[in-house]
Each structure stands twice: as C-alpha cells, then as structure tokens.
Design an enzyme around this catalytic site. Structure first.
Site, PDB file in Angstrom:
ATOM      1  N   GLY A   1     -19.783  -4.420   0.212  1.00 41.50           N
ATOM      2  CA  GLY A   1     -19.415  -4.245  -1.108  1.00 41.50           C
ATOM      3  C   GLY A   1     -20.679  -4.764  -2.210  1.00 41.50           C
ATOM      4  O   GLY A   1     -20.413  -4.809  -3.390  1.00 41.50           O
TER       5      GLY A   1
ATOM      6  N   PRO B   1     -28.244  -9.058 -14.656  1.00 39.83           N
ATOM      7  CA  PRO B   1     -27.141  -8.919 -13.563  1.00 39.83           C
ATOM      8  C   PRO B   1     -27.177  -9.978 -12.536  1.00 39.83           C
ATOM      9  O   PRO B   1     -26.003 -10.461 -12.119  1.00 39.83           O
ATOM     10  CB  PRO B   1     -27.322  -7.550 -13.206  1.00 39.83           C
TER      11      PRO B   1
ATOM     12  N   SER C   1     -22.770 -11.122  -3.250  1.00 42.56           N
ATOM     13  CA  SER C   1     -21.852 -10.310  -2.869  1.00 42.56           C
ATOM     14  C   SER C   1     -21.071 -10.554  -1.638  1.00 42.56           C
ATOM     15  O   SER C   1     -19.625 -10.136  -1.482  1.00 42.56           O
ATOM     16  CB  SER C   1     -22.343  -8.768  -2.587  1.00 42.56           C
TER      17      SER C   1
ATOM     18  N   THR D   1      24.507   6.442  19.194  1.00 46.75           N
ATOM     19  CA  THR D   1      23.557   5.842  19.897  1.00 46.75           C
ATOM     20  C   THR D   1      22.994   6.962  20.744  1.00 46.75           C
ATOM     21  O   THR D   1      24.002   7.970  21.257  1.00 46.75           O
ATOM     22  CB  THR D   1      24.064   4.757  20.828  1.00 46.75           C
ATOM     23  N   HIS D   2      21.644   7.169  20.818  1.00 44.47           N
ATOM     24  CA  HIS D   2      21.042   8.165  21.677  1.00 44.47           C
ATOM     25  C   HIS D   2      21.050   9.582  21.021  1.00 44.47           C
ATOM     26  O   HIS D   2      21.255  10.437  21.373  1.00 44.47           O
ATOM     27  CB  HIS D   2      21.311   8.206  23.068  1.00 44.47           C
TER      28      HIS D   2
ATOM     29  N   SER E   1      13.389  25.538  -2.744  1.00 43.07           N
ATOM     30  CA  SER E   1      12.921  26.626  -1.823  1.00 43.07           C
ATOM     31  C   SER E   1      12.330  27.609  -2.922  1.00 43.07           C
ATOM     32  O   SER E   1      13.169  27.921  -3.893  1.00 43.07           O
ATOM     33  CB  SER E   1      13.820  27.388  -1.049  1.00 43.07           C
TER      34      SER E   1
END
Length: 474
Positions: free
Chosen positions: A105, A129, A139, A186-187, A318
């Site tokens: 970075g 800077p 950094s 279930t299932h 639609s």
C-alpha cells in the site's frame, strides 16, 4: 504566441527517480502519478472508508509528532486540517491509484502524503510528503493500521447495527406467527409440523449469532500496527509513538476497540485479524443465503409453488410476462452472499501469502473486506425494511398443508406401533385421504386408541409445541 497544450494541462513534479508529468490541477504528485501509470488494472480504487481512515491516521500522527516536539506546530496544524478534509470525503477524487498496486500500500500511503502536502501548500504552508507528513511512519505500519481502523469502524458503526435491525425484524415475525402452524420439511420432504414463528426464530438466532461472531473478532481486528514502522522494530519512531497515536484515534472516533498491537511483528507480517473477521462475514453470508432461500421457497407460486407466505411486491418481474413479480430482494441477498464468500477466499489467500516481516496483499485484502462489510450492511437493512417487515402469511393454506402431511402420523407410534403407522401414512398418501380417516378405515380405533385420543394426537399445533417459543430469547 501559441500556448503549449501540455504545459497548460500538466505540471512537472519530481521524486528520487526524476521528473514526472502530473495533471496540472491534481493534488497528487510524482509518486502517485507513477503508480497511476504503473497500475491501470481494474479501475477500482480504495474504498471510501479506507481513505477516511488514512485521513484520520495522518492527522493523529501529526498531533503526536507535534506533542513530542518533532514537528513544528504550524506544520502539524496544516497536516491535521488537510487530513480532516480527506477524512470527511472532500478529496476522494484525488485518490486515483488502482487497488491492485504494490502489496504494502506504499503507493496509496504516498498518495495521501502528497495530497496533504498540496492542500497545505494552498494555505501557504510548505510540507514535505515524506519528512513531514510521513514523519515517524512507514507504509508498512500506516496502511495496515488504516485498514484495521476502517474495518473496525465498519463493524461497530455500521454492520452490527444493520444486523441488529434484521434480527429484530425476524424476531418480530417469529412472535407474530408463533401459533401459525405449517408442515415442517427435512430433505425438502414433508415432516412433522412446526410453526412459522419457530422457523423465523431460527433465522433470528442465526443473525444474532452472526453479531456475536463479529463482536468476538473485534479484539484482534482493532489491533493497530502504527509505531512498528518498516519491520516491527519501531526504528525512526519514538518508543511510545504508537500508543499515543492510538489514544488520539480512540478519542476522535469513539472506537474503544482500537488498541496498540500486542506484537508489532505479527501486526505487520500477518493479516490474521482480517482473515478472522472475513470468516465471520462469510458465516453471515452463509446464514443470509439459507434465510433468503427459505423465504423464496415459501413465497414461491403464486399457483404452482408453496405459496405459504407472500413477499412484498416491489417491482415488475419480467420484461415479457405481464403481471409477474419476483423475489428480488432475496435474490439480491444471495448475490451479495456469493460476493462476500468470494471476497473471503481471496482474503484467506492473501493472508496465507505474507512473507517474513510483511504481508504484501494488503490493498486487495482491505478492498475485499471493506466491500464485504459495506455489502452486508446495506443488504441487511434493505432485507429487513423492504422484505421481512412486509411478509404476510397464508395462515389457512399453511394449516391445510400441515394437516395433509403424512408425517403427522408420527404421534401415533406409541399407540399403534411404527410399522402400522408407516402403513397408515402410505395408504393415506395413496388414497388421498387424511391420516385421521385412514386410521378409522383400518379399524384401529379401539382399546389402544380412542377417537378422542386420535384427535388429540393429530392436533398439528400441539405437535409443534408452539408454547415453547421463548420470546425473551429472540
């Protein structure tokens, strides 16, 4: 005399590698421009929340450097003012670097430093800077620190409240429907009855557990690397720099979860805190997928599906089939979940590939986890407001389905035995009769089973034990 178009549109900046042509009005300088030219990859920059965190961090560092007598008050004030503008979002367009950049970075850190220096210059204060804005930092500790600030704020201030809103919406439906009986499944096959409220109480608990998972990872997510500088030794920073910076950040943000890293070497070499947090987000995505899919199935129809509940009509479904309405919000939820799970896979890969004293996948990991936080926050609120709150139950239809399920024979096991009960279920299904009528037809009413006992055992709401729903635990 003709004006050179290049001289009007660009200016010359320099860094340690030489001169660079920079757009004339840009606040960034040479190092940022080099990164812009080196990484035209995805067109995706840093998340806004990370730019904010970089601004907060630079201001806090300047304050501490000034307090320690390392930075002149005039320069510190200029940095703090410019950094506040960045944190507030006034200069987001001055952060042009692609997320796919140098893995530390560094490019984005220098982007921040350069923009701050340029803002200060407009106010008559000259800043370097590196020497001024980046004082006592590298950094390697600033960028991960900003990432963890942004992620912690995203969790505490945004995601947890959004999930709480979704939990509350689900819990409200659980209470509203605590006696609305339906067939369990279930299932994907008929099972003994439950109530719609019981199902929604399960969904509410999934979201509650998701909140708990996010909260559980905050102690690691809130650890900040600042003060470790390049490799974790703290070289070029005062001994208590990190502690002081964190104190300023906590005071500014109100995020008590932020703290100095327990070990600065771990905090820079590894990104396990992000991996852990992303895992919590992945689990929430899995939970949301299950909930959204169940709601889509229950709302399927209107004539050839389950039609157990009705979802709010939000928009035409639609472009060719008039009158069609689709479950658009559950579909959005499942797409967000897919993205979060994909983000998590990339985060895990990035976390695994740190080397020695630095992880160099941080920009990608940061972008992914902050995007995941944002997506889950937004979709959770919308799901609660525009879908869950407006759900209605087809109560009579639900009860008919529950009473027609062959699985309601189950309470008869103790009276007529498992094998006879199975025979009753098969005959009822084959002859399209109720379980009650089939029991009578088979001559099973007698000493072992009275008609009153049969009706008591076949009470579908009693089977569901609806009274066991504890409102205090929702």
């Amino acid at each position: 005399m003709a004006v050179d178009a290049d001289s009007a549109n660009y200016r010359i900046e320099h860094d340690t590698m030489g001169e660079v042509r920079v757009p004339a009005k840009a606040l960034w300088r040479a190092q940022t421009q080099r990164a812009v030219e080196n990484f035209p990859i995805s067109g995706r920059g840093l998340e806004r929340t990370q730019i904010r965190a970089l601004g907060l961090l630079k201001g806090a560092c300047a304050q501490v450097n000034s307090d320690l007598g390392l930075l002149a008050p005039e320069k510190a004030d200029a940095i703090i003012a410019a950094a506040a503008e960045i944190a507030d979002g006034q200069h987001d367009d001055q952060f042009p670097i692609d997320v796919f950049q140098t893995g530390s970075g560094t490019s984005s850190n220098m982007n921040t430093n350069e923009v701050i220096a340029s803002i200060a210059a407009k106010g008559g204060v000259t800043l370097h800077p590196n020497d001024d804005v980046n004082m006592s930092q590298s950094s390697n500790d600033t960028f991960p620190t900003a990432t963890h600030i942004a992620a912690t704020e995203a969790a505490v201030a945004h995601l947890i409240p959004a999930l709480q809103q979704l939990h509350d919406a689900l819990a409200a439906k659980a209470l509203d429907w605590h006696t609305v009986v339906k067939s369990g499944r279930t299932h994907l096959m008929d099972a003994v009855p439950v109530t719609l409220g019981q199902e929604f109480s399960g969904y509410a608990r999934q979201i509650e557990a998701g909140i708990e998972r996010v909260r559980a990872c905050l102690p690691r997510l809130g650890e900040l690397a600042i003060g470790g500088t390049a490799v974790g030794t703290g070289l070029n920073a005062p001994d208590d720099f990190g502690v002081r910076v964190v104190a300023v950040l906590v005071a500014q943000t109100g995020l008590s979860e932020l703290r100095t890293a327990a070990n600065s070497f771990e905090a820079q070499a590894a990104r396990d805190g992000l991996v852990e947090a992303s895992g919590a987000l992945r689990t929430i995505a899995v939970s949301l997928t299950k909930i959204a899919n169940d709601i889509r199935w229950m709302g399927s129809g209107p004539l050839t599906g389950l039609a157990e509940i009705q979802l709010p009509d939000l928009q035409p479904g639609s472009s060719i089939m008039p009158g069609k309405v689709n479950p658009v919000l559950p579909e959005a939820v499942t797409q967000v979940a897919a993205q979060v799970i994909g983000n998590d896979a990339a985060i895990a890969w990035g976390g695994a590939n740190g080397a020695f004293e630095l992880n160099v996948y941080i920009p990608m990991m940061a972008r992914n986890i902050l995007e995941s936080f944002k997506l889950l926050t937004n979709v959770s609120r919308l799901f609660a407001q525009r879908c869950i709150a407006g759900l209605t139950a087809n109560v009579e239809h639900l009860r008919r389905l529950a009473e027609s399920s062959p699985s309601i024979v189950t309470p008869l096991n103790s009276a007529i035995g498992y094998e006879e009960a199975a025979a009753v279920a098969k005959q009822a299904l084959k002859e399209r009769k109720t379980i009650r009528q089939t029991v009578i037809d088979r001559g099973l009413i007698g000493d072992r089973l009275s008609i009153e006992d049969l009706d008591r055992r076949l009470d579908v709401l009693a089977m569901a034990k609806a009274e066991q729903l504890d409102s205090d635990r929702l």
